[in-house]
Design an enzyme around this catalytic site. Sequence first.
Site, PDB file in Angstrom:
ATOM      1  N   GLU A  73       9.237   7.036  -3.295  1.00  0.00           N
ATOM      2  CA  GLU A  73       9.156   5.572  -3.361  1.00  0.00           C
ATOM      3  C   GLU A  73       8.737   5.083  -4.749  1.00  0.00           C
ATOM      4  O   GLU A  73       8.241   3.964  -4.897  1.00  0.00           O
ATOM      5  CB  GLU A  73       8.180   5.038  -2.299  1.00  0.00           C
ATOM      6  CG  GLU A  73       8.514   5.412  -0.873  1.00  0.00           C
ATOM      7  CD  GLU A  73       9.760   4.728  -0.326  1.00  0.00           C
ATOM      8  OE1 GLU A  73      10.656   4.377  -1.119  1.00  0.00           O
ATOM      9  OE2 GLU A  73       9.825   4.570   0.905  1.00  0.00           O
ATOM     10  N   TYR A 119     -10.067 -14.014   4.150  1.00  0.00           N
ATOM     11  CA  TYR A 119      -9.846 -12.815   3.324  1.00  0.00           C
ATOM     12  C   TYR A 119      -8.384 -12.422   3.239  1.00  0.00           C
ATOM     13  O   TYR A 119      -7.942 -11.870   2.243  1.00  0.00           O
ATOM     14  CB  TYR A 119     -10.744 -11.648   3.785  1.00  0.00           C
ATOM     15  CG  TYR A 119     -12.006 -11.625   2.965  1.00  0.00           C
ATOM     16  CD1 TYR A 119     -12.977 -12.607   3.140  1.00  0.00           C
ATOM     17  CD2 TYR A 119     -12.199 -10.680   1.964  1.00  0.00           C
ATOM     18  CE1 TYR A 119     -14.116 -12.631   2.358  1.00  0.00           C
ATOM     19  CE2 TYR A 119     -13.337 -10.705   1.177  1.00  0.00           C
ATOM     20  CZ  TYR A 119     -14.289 -11.679   1.381  1.00  0.00           C
ATOM     21  OH  TYR A 119     -15.403 -11.714   0.594  1.00  0.00           O
TER      22      TYR A 119
HETATM   23  P1  13P Z   1       6.784   9.984   0.110  1.00  0.00           P
HETATM   24  O1  13P Z   1       6.244  11.121   0.956  1.00  0.00           O
HETATM   25  O2  13P Z   1       7.956  10.411  -0.725  1.00  0.00           O
HETATM   26  O3  13P Z   1       5.666   9.353  -0.705  1.00  0.00           O
HETATM   27  O4  13P Z   1       7.311   8.877   1.110  1.00  0.00           O
HETATM   28  C1  13P Z   1       6.480   8.469   2.173  1.00  0.00           C
HETATM   29  C2  13P Z   1       6.789   7.091   2.609  1.00  0.00           C
HETATM   30  O5  13P Z   1       5.885   6.354   2.920  1.00  0.00           O
HETATM   31  C3  13P Z   1       8.198   6.658   2.659  1.00  0.00           C
HETATM   32  O6  13P Z   1       8.278   5.281   2.808  1.00  0.00           O
END
Ligand code: 13P
Length: 210
Positions: A73, A119
């Site tokens: 990501e 908050y």
């Molecule tokens: P990653 O393990 O590559 O960080 O991805 C996890 C995730 O949250 C995908 O949206």
Amino acid sequence: MNEDELREAICAHGRLLFGRGFSVGSAGNISVRLPDGYLITPTNSCLGRLEPGRISKLDPDFRHVSGDKPSKEVFMHRAFLTARPETGAVVHLHSTHATAISCLAAPGETAPVPPLTPYFVMRIGRALPVLPYYRPGDAGMEAAIAEAARDCRAVLLANHGPVVSGKSLDDAVYAAEELEEAARLALMLRGQPARQLSPAQIEDLLQTFG
Ligand code: 13P
């Protein structure tokens, strides 16, 4: 905080988020801006069991320079880190209640979580745009997130979950936590005549704490 302290802080926040069920399995990722690049959690890592020395380091052009293979990501994080220069950290979670709202809200909505508490407004701000669904790791999400990030601190990816930025790592994590709790309250109060903060109260919060 220096780089070593930030590595420790990412692991500490990851443990706390995982411990409360805000991420499960290998879901979620965290990034932090450094003077000479970025840190990001490795792909397929469990936020509850991160190791400081294995966190991925990226150069200023987001190329991998050390540590384990970075999160898939990275595009989602890069969108916030480049579109919002004040951003020091980004947190992406699949936290249950925010993700539930991401399945209910229509892409294009800008306030899928009502302003019930101060908050939430203080940490997330006035708008939380709902973006279309993208496959995890799809580079196509970068442009959409970057456009929204110019005016907003956080977005909700349809059928996926929240992406939240902050000036510091603490700010980004606290905002992600407030969003999850606000989403939980919103779902708990759905269909009931819950009182929302008024536009004047929201304005006062943003003027005082924004
Ligand atoms: P990653 O393990 O590559 O960080 O991805 C996890 C995730 O949250 C995908 O949206």
